[in-house]
Scaffold this motif. Structure first.
Motif, PDB file in Angstrom:
ATOM      1  N   VAL A   1       0.834  -1.204   0.000  1.00 37.55           N
ATOM      2  CA  VAL A   1       0.000   0.000   0.000  1.00 37.55           C
ATOM      3  C   VAL A   1       0.872   1.258   0.000  1.00 37.55           C
ATOM      4  O   VAL A   1       0.533   2.268  -0.610  1.00 37.55           O
ATOM      5  CB  VAL A   1      -0.968  -0.002   1.210  1.00 37.55           C
ATOM      6  CG1 VAL A   1      -1.745   1.306   1.293  1.00 37.55           C
ATOM      7  CG2 VAL A   1      -1.931  -1.181   1.112  1.00 37.55           C
ATOM      8  N   SER A   2       2.017   1.184   0.647  1.00 39.30           N
ATOM      9  CA  SER A   2       2.927   2.329   0.733  1.00 39.30           C
ATOM     10  C   SER A   2       3.694   2.511  -0.578  1.00 39.30           C
ATOM     11  O   SER A   2       4.025   1.547  -1.257  1.00 39.30           O
ATOM     12  CB  SER A   2       3.925   2.103   1.876  1.00 39.30           C
ATOM     13  OG  SER A   2       4.933   3.083   1.840  1.00 39.30           O
ATOM     14  N   ASN A   3       3.997   3.763  -0.897  1.00 40.78           N
ATOM     15  CA  ASN A   3       4.834   4.053  -2.061  1.00 40.78           C
ATOM     16  C   ASN A   3       6.310   4.120  -1.691  1.00 40.78           C
ATOM     17  O   ASN A   3       7.152   4.398  -2.541  1.00 40.78           O
ATOM     18  CB  ASN A   3       4.412   5.380  -2.707  1.00 40.78           C
ATOM     19  CG  ASN A   3       3.077   5.260  -3.406  1.00 40.78           C
ATOM     20  OD1 ASN A   3       2.599   4.166  -3.688  1.00 40.78           O
ATOM     21  ND2 ASN A   3       2.461   6.387  -3.679  1.00 40.78           N
ATOM     22  N   ASN A   4       6.617   3.888  -0.431  1.00 43.58           N
ATOM     23  CA  ASN A   4       7.989   3.920   0.049  1.00 43.58           C
ATOM     24  C   ASN A   4       8.762   2.732  -0.515  1.00 43.58           C
ATOM     25  O   ASN A   4       8.325   1.583  -0.386  1.00 43.58           O
ATOM     26  CB  ASN A   4       7.958   3.882   1.595  1.00 43.58           C
ATOM     27  CG  ASN A   4       9.335   3.962   2.197  1.00 43.58           C
ATOM     28  OD1 ASN A   4      10.204   3.167   1.877  1.00 43.58           O
ATOM     29  ND2 ASN A   4       9.519   4.916   3.089  1.00 43.58           N
ATOM     30  N   ILE A   5       9.911   2.971  -1.112  1.00 43.34           N
ATOM     31  CA  ILE A   5      10.692   1.918  -1.758  1.00 43.34           C
ATOM     32  C   ILE A   5      11.184   0.877  -0.751  1.00 43.34           C
ATOM     33  O   ILE A   5      11.329  -0.299  -1.090  1.00 43.34           O
ATOM     34  CB  ILE A   5      11.858   2.521  -2.593  1.00 43.34           C
ATOM     35  CG1 ILE A   5      12.430   1.463  -3.551  1.00 43.34           C
ATOM     36  CG2 ILE A   5      12.929   3.095  -1.699  1.00 43.34           C
ATOM     37  CD1 ILE A   5      11.489   1.037  -4.624  1.00 43.34           C
ATOM     38  N   VAL A   6      11.421   1.297   0.499  1.00 46.80           N
ATOM     39  CA  VAL A   6      11.842   0.347   1.537  1.00 46.80           C
ATOM     40  C   VAL A   6      10.703  -0.631   1.832  1.00 46.80           C
ATOM     41  O   VAL A   6      10.921  -1.848   1.962  1.00 46.80           O
ATOM     42  CB  VAL A   6      12.292   1.082   2.819  1.00 46.80           C
ATOM     43  CG1 VAL A   6      12.595   0.099   3.940  1.00 46.80           C
ATOM     44  CG2 VAL A   6      13.506   1.956   2.533  1.00 46.80           C
ATOM     45  N   SER A   7       9.459  -0.113   1.918  1.00 44.68           N
ATOM     46  CA  SER A   7       8.295  -0.978   2.142  1.00 44.68           C
ATOM     47  C   SER A   7       8.102  -1.951   0.990  1.00 44.68           C
ATOM     48  O   SER A   7       7.817  -3.135   1.200  1.00 44.68           O
ATOM     49  CB  SER A   7       7.018  -0.148   2.309  1.00 44.68           C
ATOM     50  OG  SER A   7       7.055   0.569   3.508  1.00 44.68           O
ATOM     51  N   VAL A   8       8.267  -1.452  -0.228  1.00 43.99           N
ATOM     52  CA  VAL A   8       8.119  -2.310  -1.412  1.00 43.99           C
ATOM     53  C   VAL A   8       9.216  -3.373  -1.428  1.00 43.99           C
ATOM     54  O   VAL A   8       8.963  -4.537  -1.739  1.00 43.99           O
ATOM     55  CB  VAL A   8       8.117  -1.467  -2.708  1.00 43.99           C
ATOM     56  CG1 VAL A   8       8.138  -2.359  -3.942  1.00 43.99           C
ATOM     57  CG2 VAL A   8       6.901  -0.548  -2.739  1.00 43.99           C
ATOM     58  N   GLY A   9      10.436  -2.985  -1.052  1.00 44.07           N
ATOM     59  CA  GLY A   9      11.537  -3.952  -0.984  1.00 44.07           C
ATOM     60  C   GLY A   9      11.290  -5.026   0.059  1.00 44.07           C
ATOM     61  O   GLY A   9      11.518  -6.215  -0.181  1.00 44.07           O
ATOM     62  N   ALA A  10      10.798  -4.607   1.227  1.00 43.64           N
ATOM     63  CA  ALA A  10      10.459  -5.575   2.276  1.00 43.64           C
ATOM     64  C   ALA A  10       9.319  -6.477   1.814  1.00 43.64           C
ATOM     65  O   ALA A  10       9.327  -7.690   2.065  1.00 43.64           O
ATOM     66  CB  ALA A  10      10.073  -4.847   3.560  1.00 43.64           C
ATOM     67  N   ALA A  11       8.357  -5.883   1.110  1.00 43.07           N
ATOM     68  CA  ALA A  11       7.211  -6.652   0.619  1.00 43.07           C
ATOM     69  C   ALA A  11       7.649  -7.739  -0.356  1.00 43.07           C
ATOM     70  O   ALA A  11       7.149  -8.864  -0.298  1.00 43.07           O
ATOM     71  CB  ALA A  11       6.196  -5.720  -0.049  1.00 43.07           C
ATOM     72  N   VAL A  12       8.582  -7.424  -1.237  1.00 41.45           N
ATOM     73  CA  VAL A  12       9.008  -8.422  -2.226  1.00 41.45           C
ATOM     74  C   VAL A  12       9.693  -9.607  -1.531  1.00 41.45           C
ATOM     75  O   VAL A  12       9.512 -10.765  -1.925  1.00 41.45           O
ATOM     76  CB  VAL A  12       9.882  -7.806  -3.335  1.00 41.45           C
ATOM     77  CG1 VAL A  12      11.300  -7.553  -2.883  1.00 41.45           C
ATOM     78  CG2 VAL A  12       9.916  -8.693  -4.569  1.00 41.45           C
TER      79      VAL A  12
END
Length: 193
Positions: free
Chosen positions: A100-111
């Motif tokens: 849901v977040s656009n933060n690249i760290v959140s997306v990296g953790a999500a992957v």
């Protein structure tokens, strides 16, 4: 030769198979809502190029290969397949929240969580399904499960696209909710052991 022809309802008469088919359907539904929404989210909200999206999926696939290989083998020495479905589904549900977040760290953790959760849950679930199908009816059960997965994919892709256009990145919370329902339902698997 001389074998009785299997009817669709015979598959549903097998012990625990109906419940497992519902889980199978929900797994595909949750994933396909995400699969429909994420490419649009990546290009529209994250401002990724097609190349960056390709790299994302390549990294995701690479991590999944690692998880489904040596990591899963080690995990199976410590945990039952039923417990790995539970652990994997809670990790997967959490991953979808992070998208849901656009933060690249959140997306990296999500992957990473996506790969770990899927790598632990899906092979374990398929093994459980095969076990309860039995050797004689495994093909029939897998065929019916494939049909359930196909239907869930169609519905999930349509729903994911529709929802993303209507509510944006909040769509990933729908995927999370579906996967968290699998997490809760999966405790039933422990009772069967």
């Amino acid at each position: 030769i001389g074998t009785k022809k299997l009817k669709l309802q015979d598959v549903f008469k097998l012990k625990h198979i109906s419940f497992l088919l519902v889980l199978y359907f929900l797994i595909f539904l949750g994933f396909n809502v995400y699969y429909a929404a994420f490419p649009t989210h990546a290009t529209k909200d994250l401002k990724w190029s097609v190349t960056q999206l390709g790299i994302f999926y390549a990294v995701l696939s690479g991590i999944m290969v690692l998880i489904q290989g040596p990591v899963l083998r080690k995990a199976l020495k410590k945990f039952s397949e039923e417990k790995l479905v539970i652990i994997g589904s809670i990790i997967l549900g959490t991953n979808f929240i992070l998208f849901v977040s656009n933060n690249i760290v959140s997306v990296g953790a999500a992957v990473i969580l996506f790969a770990v959760g899927n790598g632990l849950m899906w092979p374990s679930f398929m093994s459980i399904l095969s076990r309860y199908a039995g050797s004689k009816l495994q093909g029939s059960v897998q065929g019916v499960a494939g049909s359930f997965g196909g239907l869930a994919s169609i519905l999930g892709l349509i729903l994911g696209g529709f929802l993303y256009n209507a509510i944006g990145a909040v769509t990933f919370l729908i995927s999370a909710g579906v996967i968290f329902s699998i997490f809760l339902m999966s405790f039933q698997l422990l009772k069967w052991k």
